[in-house]
Design a protein around this motif. Structure first.
Motif, short mmCIF file in Angstrom:
data_model
loop_
_atom_site.label_atom_id
_atom_site.label_comp_id
_atom_site.label_asym_id
_atom_site.label_seq_id
_atom_site.Cartn_x
_atom_site.Cartn_y
_atom_site.Cartn_z
N ASP A 216 7.29 28.23 -12.76
CA ASP A 216 6.02 29.04 -12.29
C ASP A 216 4.86 28.95 -13.33
O ASP A 216 5.00 29.25 -14.31
CB ASP A 216 6.84 30.19 -12.10
N ARG A 218 2.74 31.08 -13.36
CA ARG A 218 2.44 32.14 -13.90
C ARG A 218 3.21 32.72 -15.36
O ARG A 218 2.99 33.76 -15.93
CB ARG A 218 2.70 33.38 -12.98
N ILE A 219 4.30 31.73 -15.36
CA ILE A 219 4.99 32.10 -16.60
C ILE A 219 4.80 30.98 -17.88
O ILE A 219 4.76 31.46 -19.04
CB ILE A 219 6.51 32.29 -16.13
N LYS A 298 14.94 37.84 -10.75
CA LYS A 298 15.45 39.09 -11.46
C LYS A 298 16.32 39.86 -10.60
O LYS A 298 16.30 39.73 -9.38
CB LYS A 298 13.93 39.77 -11.96
N GLU A 429 11.47 35.89 -18.52
CA GLU A 429 10.28 34.95 -18.62
C GLU A 429 10.48 34.11 -20.07
O GLU A 429 10.15 32.77 -19.90
CB GLU A 429 8.85 35.95 -18.90
N GLU A 430 10.73 34.72 -21.06
CA GLU A 430 11.11 33.98 -22.42
C GLU A 430 12.22 32.90 -22.16
O GLU A 430 12.00 31.72 -22.73
CB GLU A 430 11.68 35.07 -23.41
N ILE A 432 12.78 31.20 -19.46
CA ILE A 432 12.16 30.11 -18.83
C ILE A 432 11.31 29.22 -19.84
O ILE A 432 11.37 28.11 -19.51
CB ILE A 432 11.42 30.58 -17.54
N ARG A 433 10.55 29.87 -20.52
CA ARG A 433 9.65 29.09 -21.41
C ARG A 433 10.37 28.56 -22.31
O ARG A 433 10.14 27.35 -22.73
CB ARG A 433 8.60 30.17 -21.99
#
Ligand code: ADP
Ligand code: ASP
Ligand code: MG
Length: 441
Positions: A216, A218-219, A298, A429-430, A432-433
């Protein structure tokens, strides 16, 4: 000559400049014969989509409150487009009809559908294409389910006699003659339905990104674009939250073997992402990335049941699922060990009846213990190249451990196409990154 069906999303038709880009794209290829538009979307980040404005008007109307001011903003957006494109079309009659219908409280779906309906009329006029109201060709059955066979029959007959047409996305007609919409983002589904009925060679889905990205945007900053992906991988990723294409949009085209091409209206020179039935070995060699994409959602709960010798007990799993079924809860995943079994369910659906469900689970299964963890996010890593699944899993787990992210659950899809990891919502989010960085750097 081939046939292409082109669906344009809300941001692709948000104002007159976007309409101009869309026309240029359509006219650049005479195969683009059937066009499916969304309602005008956001022109800038704080803007409001027409669909949301229509929902708001209807909610006011339903409470018997005045919605003139809000509706005037909708009229203005359409009228500005019409004026800027110098069209002679007037939507005045439509506007007053819609307002009266809203006052008569004919339905929230009807109200929302008017965004696509009106935009379709404008686009048809601008292109000089025939306008086909989706209410004449897209059907839902008595249970509110999309009626695939009936639609395909009526729509394909209709298109046989129409060289070029605009068919608005997002809605159709239900068995009791009222307008019904698909869920949000549903114009993607309409596009796929039209592609199948038209026996198209290609379903183009024009949006605001240059294809399906590996994560994504946005992430993850500037994620790698995916050149080619299979229907199954895409379904895994879109179901797991990669919202670029509605998760239900795959089915009509998949069964007909029609590839989907995701393209960027603002960068038509980019070739975007091709979604196909299978990726050839040749292509795999060109594209050695083990993982195709990462996505996630989520707010899940993991219910873990423990019982000694569960493995020897016939029907344990069935009893667990029966309890969930009775409470009308879908389960997302079901990782299990020898004496434990977990089911992952949506937080919102589960929390409502939580104590009842747990009581029933104890009664029906005789479990020794039942543990519930809520606020869990699921991250899916998908890829047809994950044949060496152990290596891939190890890489994911090491990267997460090094980033101090606690893994709450692991599930490997039986297709060997994906690995699902549960983490705390706050780590979503972290995670995924971190996974992205582990594979892409
Ligand atoms: P449209 O209005 O054209 O239907 P959407 O907003 O529904 O467009 O979908 C496009 C958006 O999806 C992108 O702008 C992007 O923010 C988001 N998105 C989420 N995940 C991904 C992904 N993996 N690849 C590309 N876009 C993604
Ligand atoms: N306009 C609808 C929505 O905002 C459908 C779509 O854009 O696909 O959800
Ligand atoms: Mg969309």
């Amino acid at each position: 000559m081939g046939i292409k069906v082109a669906k344009f999303g809300g941001s692709s038709l948000a104002d007159e400049n976007q309409f101009r880009k869309v026309k240029a794209i359509i006219e650049a290829d005479p195969d683009r014969r059937y066009i499916v538009p969304s309602a005008p979307g956001k022109r800038f980040s704080e803007d409001i989509k027409i669909t949301d404005m229509l929902y708001r008007c209807y909610d006011l109307a339903k409470k018997g409150e005045n919605f003139d001011e809000d509706f005037a903003l909708i009229e203005k957006r359409y009228n500005d487009i019409i004026a800027a494109l110098s069209l002679t079309l007037s939507l005045a009659d439509d506007f007053s009809e819609i307002k009266s219908a809203m006052r008569a409280k004919v339905g929230r779906d009807y109200a929302a559908s008017r965004g696509e309906y009106l935009n379709g009329k404008i686009l048809a006029e601008y292109l000089g294409y025939e306008f086909i109201d989706a209410a004449e060709v897209i059907f839902f059955d008595e249970n509110g389910k999309y009626a695939a066979e009936h639609t395909d029959y009526i729509l394909s007959e209709r298109l046989k006699n129409v060289e070029r047409a605009v068919i608005p996305g997002f809605y159709g007609i239900s068995a009791n003659d009222t307008i019904k919409t698909f869920s949000r983002g549903g114009s993607d589904i309409t596009g796929a339905i039209v592609a199948k009925a038209a026996k198209a060679d290609l379903y183009e889905n024009w949006t605001d990104v240059s294809g399906f990205l590996c994560a994504d945007p946005r992430i993850v900053k500037n994620p790698r674009p995916i050149g080619i992906i299979t229907y199954r991988e895409l379904r895994e990723l879109s179901y797991m939250g990669a919202t670029v294409l509605h998760e239900e949009a795959i089915f009509p085209v998949k069964s007909a073997g029609i590839p989907i091409n995701i393209r960027n209206t603002n960068r038509p020179e980019d070739c975007g992402t091709m979604i196909v039935a299978s990726v050839s070995t040749l292509h795999e060699e060109e594209n050695p990335n083990v993982i195709t994409g990462i996505a996630g959602k989520k707010n899940f709960s993991v219910i873990t049941l423990e019982k000694d010798r569960m493995n020897e007990e016939v029907g344990f799993g069935r009893r667990v699922l029966e309890v969930l079924e009775r409470h009308k809860i879908c389960f997302e995943h079901m990782p299990s060990g020898i004496d434990t079994m977990s089911v992952v369910v949506d937080d919102l659906a589960f929390t409502k009846d939580k104590s009842e469900i747990i009581k029933d689970l104890f009664e029906e299964t005789g479990a020794d213990s039942i543990d519930v963890e809520s606020g869990i996010a699921l991250v899916a890593v998908a890829g047809h190249g994950m044949k060496n699944i152990r290596g891939t899993a190890a890489k994911i787990f090491t990267a997460l451990a090094e980033a101090n992210i606690n893994i709450r659950m692991i599930d490997q899809g039986s297709s060997e196409l994906n690995i699902i990891i549960g983490v705390n919502n706050d780590d979503f989010e972290e995670s995924i990154r971190t996974i992205y960085a582990a594979f892409e750097n």
